[in-house]
Design a protein around this motif. Structure first.
Motif, short mmCIF file in Angstrom:
data_model
loop_
_atom_site.label_atom_id
_atom_site.label_comp_id
_atom_site.label_asym_id
_atom_site.label_seq_id
_atom_site.Cartn_x
_atom_site.Cartn_y
_atom_site.Cartn_z
N ILE A 1 -33.53 -19.58 0.43
CA ILE A 1 -33.02 -20.03 -0.86
C ILE A 1 -34.03 -20.89 -1.59
CG2 ILE A 1 -31.27 -21.51 -1.95
CD1 ILE A 1 -29.28 -20.39 0.12
N ARG B 1 -35.50 -19.59 -5.14
CA ARG B 1 -35.22 -20.42 -6.31
C ARG B 1 -36.49 -21.00 -6.92
NH1 ARG B 1 -30.21 -19.35 -6.51
NH2 ARG B 1 -28.56 -20.28 -5.22
N GLU C 1 -33.98 -17.15 -11.75
CA GLU C 1 -32.94 -16.33 -12.39
C GLU C 1 -32.27 -15.36 -11.41
OE1 GLU C 1 -36.73 -13.89 -12.64
OE2 GLU C 1 -36.14 -16.00 -12.63
N ARG D 1 -30.10 -14.19 -8.10
CA ARG D 1 -28.95 -14.75 -7.38
C ARG D 1 -29.03 -14.40 -5.89
NH1 ARG D 1 -23.53 -13.06 -9.90
NH2 ARG D 1 -24.54 -11.01 -10.15
N GLY E 1 -25.65 -19.68 -0.78
CA GLY E 1 -26.07 -19.03 -2.01
C GLY E 1 -25.07 -19.20 -3.13
N ASP E 2 -24.93 -18.17 -3.94
CA ASP E 2 -24.10 -18.23 -5.14
C ASP E 2 -22.72 -17.62 -4.91
OD1 ASP E 2 -26.26 -19.18 -7.02
OD2 ASP E 2 -27.18 -17.30 -6.38
N GLU E 3 -21.80 -17.92 -5.85
CA GLU E 3 -20.50 -17.25 -5.87
C GLU E 3 -20.64 -15.97 -6.69
OE1 GLU E 3 -17.73 -18.17 -4.34
OE2 GLU E 3 -18.71 -19.93 -3.44
N PHE E 4 -19.94 -14.90 -6.26
CA PHE E 4 -20.15 -13.60 -6.89
C PHE E 4 -18.85 -12.96 -7.36
CE2 PHE E 4 -24.16 -14.08 -4.85
CZ PHE E 4 -25.04 -13.28 -5.55
N VAL F 1 -30.17 -9.48 -7.14
CA VAL F 1 -29.44 -10.20 -6.11
C VAL F 1 -30.13 -10.00 -4.76
CG1 VAL F 1 -27.24 -10.43 -4.89
CG2 VAL F 1 -27.25 -9.91 -7.34
#
Length: 265
Positions: A53, A57, A62, A64, A72-75, A82
């Motif tokens: 990560i 990042r 940009e 995900r 990580g991110d919520e999807f 991605v």
């Protein structure tokens, strides 16, 4: 988008992560459980995911990230680029065997797999594919997969998954097991997928996996002409858990039609 740069950096990061994991072999791990006593996670799983990560990042803010350990991110969709990451697939093997586990990284654009990396850390084997440019094990290009029959096939199948899922009548799989040349279970979905890609196995079935378990392997297998679907023959869902059928061309359709058609998969 500079996909060559993404591919190059992803490989560098995977190799660096593998080196960190190997250095942990003689250290005491902090082992915890997640959903059940057999669902293990170590401090190394978490550290490796956080390593990826930070790297991603830092250069691709940009992009995900969907990772097994939840950093990580919520999807809600797969729009854009991605990264689907399993820092250590086969954690139980990592803990108890220090082999038969892998780092898995898939890079997707709008739901389409572009790059797949599966690194067998213990054996220093990096399986990798860049869509449209072939698939490789380290520097050796892998040949296109050939059709085969069930009677000639070695099939990856974990009996535990079948027996523990009460919705599934495991008797439906008995004819497939009987007719196959043999069955194997390694406990690491990503490696079992690339074993199909290399011809070490001919098919692999699993009842329940997460997107990071099959994202990278799918790119590699499909690049060689293999088929990757769920056990209903449908396109995989990269936002939730799903079943999995990976097989050589022809064999995939045979298994679906002759052995899986009556199951509630």
């Amino acid at each position: 988008m500079n996909w060559e740069k993404i591919d190059r950096l992803a490989k560098e990061w995977v190799m660096e992560a593998g080196k960190s994991i190997r250095s942990s072999f003689d250290k005491t791990l902090n082992i915890q459980t997640k959903s059940n006593p057999k669902d293990l996670v170590t401090d190394m799983d978490k550290e490796i995911e956080q390593f990826f990560i930070r790297k991603i990042r830092g250069i691709f803010p940009e992009h995900r990230i969907l990772g097994e350990e939840g950093f990580g991110d919520e999807f809600e969709n797969l729009h854009g680029i991605v990264w689907l990451i399993d820092p250590i697939d086969g954690t139980m093997n990592f803990i108890h065997q220090q082999r038969n586990f892998a780092i898995s990284v898939g890079v997707y654009e709008n739901g389409i797999g572009k790059i797949g990396l599966v690194y067998d850390v213990a054996h220093d084997e990096l399986y990798h594919a860049f869509r449209g440019k072939g698939a490789f094990m380290n520097e050796k290009q892998l040949p296109t997969l050939k059709e085969t029959t069930v009677k000639e096939s070695i099939i990856g199948l974990n009996a535990t998954w079948v027996m523990e899922n009460r919705r599934i009548d495991h008797n439906l799989l008995i004819p497939l097991v009987r007719e196959a040349l043999g069955t194997r279970s390694y406990g690491t979905a990503t490696l079992e997928m690339v074993y199909v890609a290399t011809g070490r196995m001919d098919a692999y079935l699993s009842m329940r996996l997460s997107p990071w378990d099959y994202a990278a392997g799918a790119v590699i297998v499909e690049e060689l002409g293999g088929k990757v679907t769920n056990l209903r023959g449908e396109t995989l869902n990269y936002l939730s858990m799903d079943s999995l059928l990976v097989a050589k061309p022809g064999l995939h359709q045979t298994i679906l039609k002759d052995y899986l058609k009556d199951g509630k998969w």
